[in-house]
Design a protein around this motif. Structure first.
Motif, PDB file in Angstrom:
ATOM      1  N   ASP A  18     -20.095   1.740 118.280  1.00  0.00           N
ATOM      2  CA  ASP A  18     -19.884   1.358 116.883  1.00  0.00           C
ATOM      3  C   ASP A  18     -20.814   2.092 115.918  1.00  0.00           C
ATOM      4  O   ASP A  18     -20.885   1.724 114.739  1.00  0.00           O
ATOM      5  CB  ASP A  18     -20.108  -0.152 116.721  1.00  0.00           C
ATOM      6  CG  ASP A  18     -18.820  -0.946 116.971  1.00  0.00           C
ATOM      7  OD1 ASP A  18     -17.786  -0.332 117.310  1.00  0.00           O
ATOM      8  OD2 ASP A  18     -18.863  -2.185 116.829  1.00  0.00           O
ATOM      9  N   GLU A  22     -18.900   3.180 113.098  1.00  0.00           N
ATOM     10  CA  GLU A  22     -17.693   2.410 112.814  1.00  0.00           C
ATOM     11  C   GLU A  22     -17.685   1.794 111.418  1.00  0.00           C
ATOM     12  O   GLU A  22     -16.626   1.613 110.825  1.00  0.00           O
ATOM     13  CB  GLU A  22     -17.525   1.325 113.883  1.00  0.00           C
ATOM     14  CG  GLU A  22     -16.184   0.632 113.880  1.00  0.00           C
ATOM     15  CD  GLU A  22     -14.998   1.571 114.088  1.00  0.00           C
ATOM     16  OE1 GLU A  22     -15.199   2.721 114.491  1.00  0.00           O
ATOM     17  OE2 GLU A  22     -13.861   1.155 113.825  1.00  0.00           O
ATOM     18  N   TYR A  23     -18.869   1.464 110.910  1.00  0.00           N
ATOM     19  CA  TYR A  23     -18.923   0.806 109.591  1.00  0.00           C
ATOM     20  C   TYR A  23     -19.763   1.641 108.629  1.00  0.00           C
ATOM     21  O   TYR A  23     -20.551   1.117 107.854  1.00  0.00           O
ATOM     22  CB  TYR A  23     -19.512  -0.595 109.740  1.00  0.00           C
ATOM     23  CG  TYR A  23     -18.746  -1.477 110.708  1.00  0.00           C
ATOM     24  CD1 TYR A  23     -17.635  -2.205 110.278  1.00  0.00           C
ATOM     25  CD2 TYR A  23     -19.128  -1.579 112.045  1.00  0.00           C
ATOM     26  CE1 TYR A  23     -16.929  -3.014 111.155  1.00  0.00           C
ATOM     27  CE2 TYR A  23     -18.424  -2.387 112.928  1.00  0.00           C
ATOM     28  CZ  TYR A  23     -17.333  -3.098 112.484  1.00  0.00           C
ATOM     29  OH  TYR A  23     -16.634  -3.907 113.357  1.00  0.00           O
ATOM     30  N   PHE A  40     -11.620   1.875 115.267  1.00  0.00           N
ATOM     31  CA  PHE A  40     -10.860   0.655 114.978  1.00  0.00           C
ATOM     32  C   PHE A  40     -10.580  -0.202 116.215  1.00  0.00           C
ATOM     33  O   PHE A  40      -9.549  -0.895 116.288  1.00  0.00           O
ATOM     34  CB  PHE A  40      -9.535   0.989 114.271  1.00  0.00           C
ATOM     35  CG  PHE A  40      -9.715   1.705 112.966  1.00  0.00           C
ATOM     36  CD1 PHE A  40     -10.475   1.138 111.947  1.00  0.00           C
ATOM     37  CD2 PHE A  40      -9.147   2.954 112.735  1.00  0.00           C
ATOM     38  CE1 PHE A  40     -10.646   1.794 110.725  1.00  0.00           C
ATOM     39  CE2 PHE A  40      -9.321   3.612 111.522  1.00  0.00           C
ATOM     40  CZ  PHE A  40     -10.068   3.031 110.519  1.00  0.00           C
ATOM     41  N   ASP A  73     -10.420  -3.284 118.465  1.00  0.00           N
ATOM     42  CA  ASP A  73     -10.529  -4.738 118.354  1.00  0.00           C
ATOM     43  C   ASP A  73     -10.109  -5.355 119.688  1.00  0.00           C
ATOM     44  O   ASP A  73     -10.060  -4.656 120.695  1.00  0.00           O
ATOM     45  CB  ASP A  73      -9.713  -5.264 117.169  1.00  0.00           C
ATOM     46  CG  ASP A  73      -8.237  -4.930 117.292  1.00  0.00           C
ATOM     47  OD1 ASP A  73      -7.779  -4.583 118.405  1.00  0.00           O
ATOM     48  OD2 ASP A  73      -7.528  -5.034 116.278  1.00  0.00           O
TER      49      ASP A  73
END
Lengths: 640, 640
Positions: free
Chosen positions: A495, A498-499, A507, A509
């Motif tokens: 991650d 990721e943000y 992405f 999930d």
């Protein structure tokens, strides 16, 4: 650099042994010119009669750099139209070794596929507080500068010779992220460029400079760098004239504009064609070129916004400008749409600008491919890219006018940190000359020259042939990219990006993973490709497995062409990849006693790190996806 | 620092206005001694007769620092046994303002709860390539050094006065991570410490120095730093003697040993008691103390190993050594078992070493609480910690002999970056003097002094009273900690530390989240607590909600005491917290025109960033847990 240290530097692919076959022969070198002199210096004593090797200028329509050779009546003859061709012909004979003097053969003609075969150095003069002496450098310091001052250039001379032997004919010596001190290479520090150019010149290599688009403001004291401003145009013209007065064969400029914080024409409401052309116009009278990088994207993206797609950016920015660039403005396009990932599709920009000179940019320095701590031979990757049939008419090599790459060289004794990474530098030069060469044959050449003919070549092939795919197997899966530690980009952090604002997301999930870049439901990036690729990538059924997550968001249970589910593929490849790293280390044991002990020690140390790091990748990736998907490994192996 | 810049610096809680009530009175100051002189200088003109305020030395059994005061027949009288007490009594009158001269009241006695009330500066002399001039500093550069050289100390003088007014009596001036240059403060750069000590001395503040445990090797040229080696003991004794020859009231040493790469006694097979005692013995003849940090843990932990628990480390290392430390060796224990997180249980070490002098360490600099970009008033957090009844006999304040904190001060015009962060520095001093003070009353004191009596106090209370809990609400949930960006520790990155060697994990998967630290099924950390806490924390039913994920790994559907599920709690608090940040910004509008425009602008800029950052925290945390749990928000709000 002291002579001691020079002696300690590894001779790479030009050890004295490599010239043995020539030195044992009677050689005649005919012709005049600086590069012919270089050939004479290489040969040593020359003869006028009874030569077993003759190198001479002739009129063979081979262009400035091509050469021909044949062997008849026990004499090997190299012909070239121009001195540079003679130099490349000479190094070809070096590669052939004793084979150059055996049997008889008809005329072979060798002409480079790319007019410019270029290495970009991302070297800084001042040590950058974050990026260090060499940005994305994993081979020690710069060979040009140390701590703000130029270095003794003895080692650059050795480097120039090594490059010439691979066919490289252009080098940009400073970082494309041009900081304040480095900007001044264009003006009051030009003397340092002059000195470097003098060292490269005898090897047929022209020196280029990365410049700041804001130079008219930073250095010229002008109120603007607007490319349509007359004062700005005048400043670039005058400044360039001064450069050529000092370096008549100066190559030109490299510019990263409006990218990751660098200034550019957008700041003045101008297009990138406007920006590139002002520099091209300044360079044109002297035969120089500007390399204008297409690496322009929004690096302050909001991760919440799924409609913005970094992969689209270069095409969206540049394709509409096709035909608007001057002839001597080269658009330098990264091979993939993102950023030198281990696996990316080929950039659609390469096919989108038929009226523009496009250079394809590769990355020899292993920023995203193990940072010269992992043995990753990139020849097969580049070969695959260059041979990719992007349009119905042409492959990438055919579409590109030039090949450029970011160098992996530093002041490390082995030049490239990992001694086996020398093979990447060597292969880049060879593929730029002839993209159709078999990368495994190129590897043979390097092994022969650099490690000698008596090493266990089978072991080296077993280590390196698949090493790129091995690296791929234990890192980000199925073309999804990144998952590296932010900042330095080494090691796993699923991650990590990721943000962030960098536009590099997976992405993942509970249900699935991947980036939907289809026209139907995603960002529409697939629409940038010519047919059939546009439809192939759009289609979940036809998209190649290795790029699946680059183009599609799929459930973990999605079944690949291979028959495996995505999640099981992730587990399987990561277990297998880490195991392969262990096997690579085991294979290297077979070379014990066959190579220089210091080189052996260095490779062992790197292989130890590769084994550790591959296990770390395996465990982080597997644990991450196991925690997220809840899917057990069908083979019941240890997932933490 | 130039006088201009000094004038530009904010006067914090000692503006001229604060002394107005005293300056308007006839004041008599009786007694001799440097600190009595300081009081005289503060008062200005003094009188011998008809005084309305009398400060004098007396014999009241108040100790070195206590004071008494009363008001009778229109005269306010401050009594103290010693000059320091008189100084603290004077500043008490400053705080009272006009109230000090109204009515009549009997004798009040004020004696500090803690014998030493200390601030640690993590300042470097040389700018550290990663950590900068001040490690974890968010208020500009150091007030002591700039770029390798000492600064003009005018501003330190102002700082010393501010600290004395809060009751601080000790300052360590350099970073506990002692690098090469800073190590030399102990020897050939001692003159710089002398100069600083001279500035702090008139305010009753003794100077301490962070030293490297390897100093005998680094500075003394000895072959070892083994604490049981006679040569090493002799070197420390001699070196310390030289320090006291130059600074007779030198406070002592601060040591971070065997921690995050710093050298320590483990390197020689010795215990931390051995290590601390060699320094304590060197300091004892001069009345000095060594602060020995208990922050020792394995920072190269394997994330795959769930049996190792960083929370256990300090207790495991130090509790067995209880009774083995010299009297003048102070064990400095962080308030929580991990590292200054927004929410942690109190460290069990504080109760585990009754035969050892324990100092509790707090962090005024907001490394993990918004880095002075978020308005977070820490008084309530510290008050809660200090009042926590860790054993049946005593609370934390009662168990601690000292209170120490990492300073948040730099050369920023407002001292603390965020002007409202001044309140934290102020509150720390006040709570160290009297841990039973109400933190909201302390906030009133600061507002009155620093912003004046006419500002909208209700608005400030509405912004700050709950600001710590607000920050908690939009960051890592339910005591789980971290989830910050690695390295700089600002902003969210849920998995940022999840697969690292730092021992800070949350173990979130599809089913749940949290760290099982129970005796029954986890790391057994709960067993380090005295009863009833050991059982309270062990029990899923009794564990307080706010610490649930610190002690337990629970499913997302687990129902909290609050009645909410864990996942819904995460969503609710994050939406509410980000909304509160917006509300805080709105509240500040009410102070427009009531405060200095530059201060106003600074606070607005920070509140803008807080609003942005809180929304980023909200969205990253919510998206992360939504992707992982698959649970929808019961209120259907936007989760990306």
């Amino acid at each position: 650099m002291s002579i001691d240290k020079l002696a300690a530097a590894h001779s790479a692919w030009l050890p004295p042994r490599a010239l043995q076959a020539i030195k044992a022969r009677r050689v005649a070198v005919h012709g005049a010119g600086r590069l012919v002199e270089t050939v004479r210096e290489e040969v040593g004593t020359t003869v006028t009669e009874d030569a077993e090797l003759i190198l001479r200028l002739s009129s063979e329509r081979l262009g400035d750099e091509g050469f021909a050779l044949y062997r008849r009546d026990g004499v090997t003859v190299v012909l070239a139209d121009a001195p540079a061709g003679l130099l490349y012909g000479f190094f070809h004979v070096v590669r052939l070794g004793e084979a150059a003097f055996a049997g008889e053969w008809p005329v072979e003609r060798h002409v480079p596929a790319m007019r410019r075969r270029m290495l970009d150095h991302w070297d800084n003069i001042d040590v950058h507080p974050v990026m260090g002496q060499v940005e994305r450098g994993y081979s020690g310091g710069s060979i040009f500068w140390r701590d703000g001052v130029p270095r003794d250039l003895d080692r650059v001379r050795v480097y120039a010779r090594l490059l010439a032997a691979t066919g490289i004919n252009a080098v940009a010596i400073n970082n494309v992220n041009v900081h304040a001190t480095e900007a001044r290479l264009l003006t009051d520090r030009l003397g340092e460029v002059v000195a470097v150019a003098e060292v490269f010149r005898p090897y047929g290599i022209r020196v280029h400079l990365s410049v700041s688009f804001a130079a008219p403001v930073m250095l010229g004291g002008l109120p603007t760098a607007d490319p349509l401003d007359e004062g700005v145009r005048g400043w670039w013209a005058q400044t360039t004239q001064r450069v050529y007065a000092a370096i008549p064969d100066f190559g030109g400029y490299v510019v990263k504009a409006d990218s990751e914080g660098q200034p550019g024409p957008f700041g003045y409401g101008r297009s990138h064609a406007d920006g590139a052309n002002v520099l091209a116009d300044a360079l044109a009278p002297f035969g120089g070129v500007v390399h204008w990088r297409a690496f322009v994207y929004n690096h302050r993206q909001d991760w919440r916004d799924r409609s913005t797609d970094r992969a689209r950016a270069a095409y969206d920015h540049f394709a509409p400008l096709d035909g608007k660039f001057r002839d001597n403005a080269i658009l330098q396009v990264k091979h993939g749409p993102i950023d030198f990932q281990t696996r990316e599709p080929v950039s659609p920009v390469i096919a989108a600008m038929p009226a523009t000179s496009v250079a394809v940019e590769l990355q020899v320095t292993q920023e995203y491919t193990g940072q010269q701590r992992h043995a990753v031979y990139l020849g097969p990757m580049w070969s695959e890219i260059l041979g990719f049939r992007l349009t119905s008419e042409a492959d990438v090599a055919g579409l590109a006018r030039e090949l450029v790459a970011v160098s992996n060289v530093g002041d490390d004794p082995f030049w490239t940190g990992h001694p086996l990474a020398q093979a990447n530098l060597y292969a880049f030069g060879r593929l730029a000359w002839d993209p159709t060469l078999d990368p495994l044959s190129i590897l043979d050449e390097w092994v022969d020259l650099a490690l000698g003919p008596d090493v266990d070549r089978a072991a080296l092939h077993a280590i390196l042939d698949d090493s790129w795919r091995t690296y791929e197997s234990y890192t980000a899966p199925l073309g999804v990219g990144f998952m590296v530690r932010p900042g330095h980009h080494y090691g796993p952090d699923v991650d990590g990006y990721e943000y962030t604002p960098w536009g590099t997301y997976h992405f993942a999930d509970r249900e699935g993973v991947g980036v939907d870049r289809t026209r139907a439901t995603g960002t529409g990036f697939t629409g940038q490709y010519p047919q059939p690729w546009s439809d192939v990538y759009e289609s979940l059924e036809r998209c190649p497995d290795e790029l699946l997550l680059f183009f599609h968001h799929v459930p973990y249970e999605h079944v690949l062409h291979s028959g495996s589910t995505v999640i099981q593929h992730i587990y399987d490849t990561h277990f297998a990849g880490a195991e392969r790293a262990v096997e690579m280390r085991r294979l290297w044991e077979r070379l014990a006693g066959q190579v220089d002990p210091e080189l052996d020690a260095r490779v062992r140390e790197r292989l130890d790190e590769q084994v550790r790091s591959a296990a770390e990748w395996r465990d982080q990736i597997n644990t991450y996806f196991h925690r997220k998907s809840g899917e057990p490994d069908a083979k019941g192996r240890q997932i933490y």
